[in-house]
Design an enzyme around this catalytic site. Structure first.
Site, short mmCIF file in Angstrom:
data_model
loop_
_atom_site.label_atom_id
_atom_site.label_comp_id
_atom_site.label_asym_id
_atom_site.label_seq_id
_atom_site.Cartn_x
_atom_site.Cartn_y
_atom_site.Cartn_z
N ARG A 23 0.81 -1.22 0.00
CA ARG A 23 0.00 0.00 0.00
C ARG A 23 0.84 1.27 0.00
O ARG A 23 0.34 2.34 -0.32
CB ARG A 23 -0.91 0.02 1.23
CG ARG A 23 -1.88 -1.13 1.31
CD ARG A 23 -2.56 -1.19 2.66
NE ARG A 23 -1.52 -1.39 3.69
CZ ARG A 23 -1.65 -1.04 4.96
NH1 ARG A 23 -2.74 -0.47 5.39
NH2 ARG A 23 -0.67 -1.28 5.82
N GLN A 46 11.21 26.75 11.61
CA GLN A 46 10.50 27.03 10.37
C GLN A 46 10.74 25.91 9.37
O GLN A 46 11.83 25.37 9.28
CB GLN A 46 11.02 28.36 9.80
CG GLN A 46 10.36 28.80 8.52
CD GLN A 46 10.84 30.19 8.10
OE1 GLN A 46 10.99 31.09 8.93
NE2 GLN A 46 11.09 30.35 6.83
N HIS A 61 24.82 28.50 -0.22
CA HIS A 61 24.26 29.60 0.56
C HIS A 61 24.57 29.45 2.06
O HIS A 61 24.74 28.35 2.55
CB HIS A 61 22.74 29.63 0.40
CG HIS A 61 22.28 29.84 -1.00
ND1 HIS A 61 21.14 29.27 -1.48
CD2 HIS A 61 22.81 30.53 -2.03
CE1 HIS A 61 20.97 29.60 -2.74
NE2 HIS A 61 21.97 30.37 -3.10
N LYS A 71 20.37 23.61 9.27
CA LYS A 71 19.27 23.09 8.44
C LYS A 71 19.20 21.57 8.57
O LYS A 71 20.23 20.90 8.61
CB LYS A 71 19.52 23.41 6.96
CG LYS A 71 19.62 24.88 6.64
CD LYS A 71 20.01 25.09 5.18
CE LYS A 71 20.16 26.57 4.89
NZ LYS A 71 20.62 26.81 3.52
N HIS A 118 25.75 25.71 2.12
CA HIS A 118 24.92 24.58 1.71
C HIS A 118 24.35 24.82 0.32
O HIS A 118 24.00 25.94 -0.04
CB HIS A 118 23.77 24.39 2.71
CG HIS A 118 22.77 23.39 2.28
ND1 HIS A 118 21.57 23.74 1.70
CD2 HIS A 118 22.81 22.04 2.31
CE1 HIS A 118 20.91 22.64 1.41
NE2 HIS A 118 21.63 21.60 1.76
N TYR A 131 13.14 21.56 3.99
CA TYR A 131 14.12 21.76 5.05
C TYR A 131 13.56 22.55 6.22
O TYR A 131 12.70 23.39 6.06
CB TYR A 131 15.41 22.40 4.52
CG TYR A 131 15.28 23.68 3.75
CD1 TYR A 131 15.67 24.88 4.30
CD2 TYR A 131 14.81 23.69 2.44
CE1 TYR A 131 15.59 26.07 3.59
CE2 TYR A 131 14.72 24.86 1.71
CZ TYR A 131 15.10 26.05 2.30
OH TYR A 131 15.01 27.22 1.60
N ASP A 169 23.38 33.70 -7.74
CA ASP A 169 24.34 32.65 -7.40
C ASP A 169 25.54 32.64 -8.35
O ASP A 169 26.64 32.24 -7.97
CB ASP A 169 23.67 31.28 -7.40
CG ASP A 169 22.76 31.08 -6.20
OD1 ASP A 169 22.70 31.98 -5.32
OD2 ASP A 169 22.08 30.04 -6.14
#
Length: 184
Positions: A23, A46, A61, A71, A118, A131, A169
């Site tokens: 399932r 958050q 970042h 994170k 990261h 995250y 970036d």
């Protein structure tokens, strides 16, 4: 949940236990009591989520103090190469990076503590990346390193022509031009 150490201190992989049958499956993706006892006692405040297509590379970042973020990341759909770079000046692994494949199939999670840059690159046709963070987003404290930095030498598992980065970036500094705000 299983905690797996990496060669870089404080950077860990978490393997949740998944129970499956014909399932589908069930798993606890986050259990605060276990996380705060085994990984980091600082509360995660958050949840964020992004969706990207193959070749999208987000990163590398970080946020400067006092808005540094740790994170806990995972992939809900698809597959990414996730990368963390140690930017703690007093660390024996300063400037080293660690990468891991995170996917909906392997269900692994990656904890990136404060003091690391990261980023991730999408390897599947599409990926949903989730995250949790332990501090608020503060755009004025945002920093980063270029994804294709020759000193870091990260193999993103994509051809250069496949990589899609934001204009922001694309102009981040390289490692040798970056002054890390982290001592430990």
């Amino acid at each position: 949940m299983k905690l797996i150490k990496t060669p870089i201190k404080d950077l860990v992989i978490i393997e949740p236990r998944a129970f499956g049958d014909e399932r589908g499956y069930f798993m606890e993706s986050f259990k605060s009591e276990w996380f705060y006892k085994n990984v980091n006692p600082k509360p995660l405040i958050q949840d964020n989520e992004s969706k990207s297509t193959k070749g999208v590379l987000r990163g590398l970042h970080l946020q400067a103090p006092p808005f540094t973020q740790a994170k806990l990341v995972r992939v809900v759909q698809g597959e990414v190469l996730d990368v963390a770079v140690d930017l703690r000046k007093n660390s024996v692994t300063f400037g080293n990076h660690f990468s891991i494949i995170l996917s909906a199939d392997n269900k692994k999670q990656f904890y990136v503590p404060r003091g690391f840059a990261h980023g991730f690159a999408v390897l599947s046709d599409e990926a949903v990346f989730s995250y949790k963070v332990d501090n608020v987003y503060a755009p004025d404290y945002e920093m980063g390193l270029r994804w294709d930095d020759p000193v870091l030498g990260i193999d993103w598992q994509l051809g250069r022509e496949e990589v899609q980065v934001s204009s922001k970036d694309a102009v981040l500094p390289i490692f040798n031009e970056f002054e890390s705000p982290f001592t430990t």
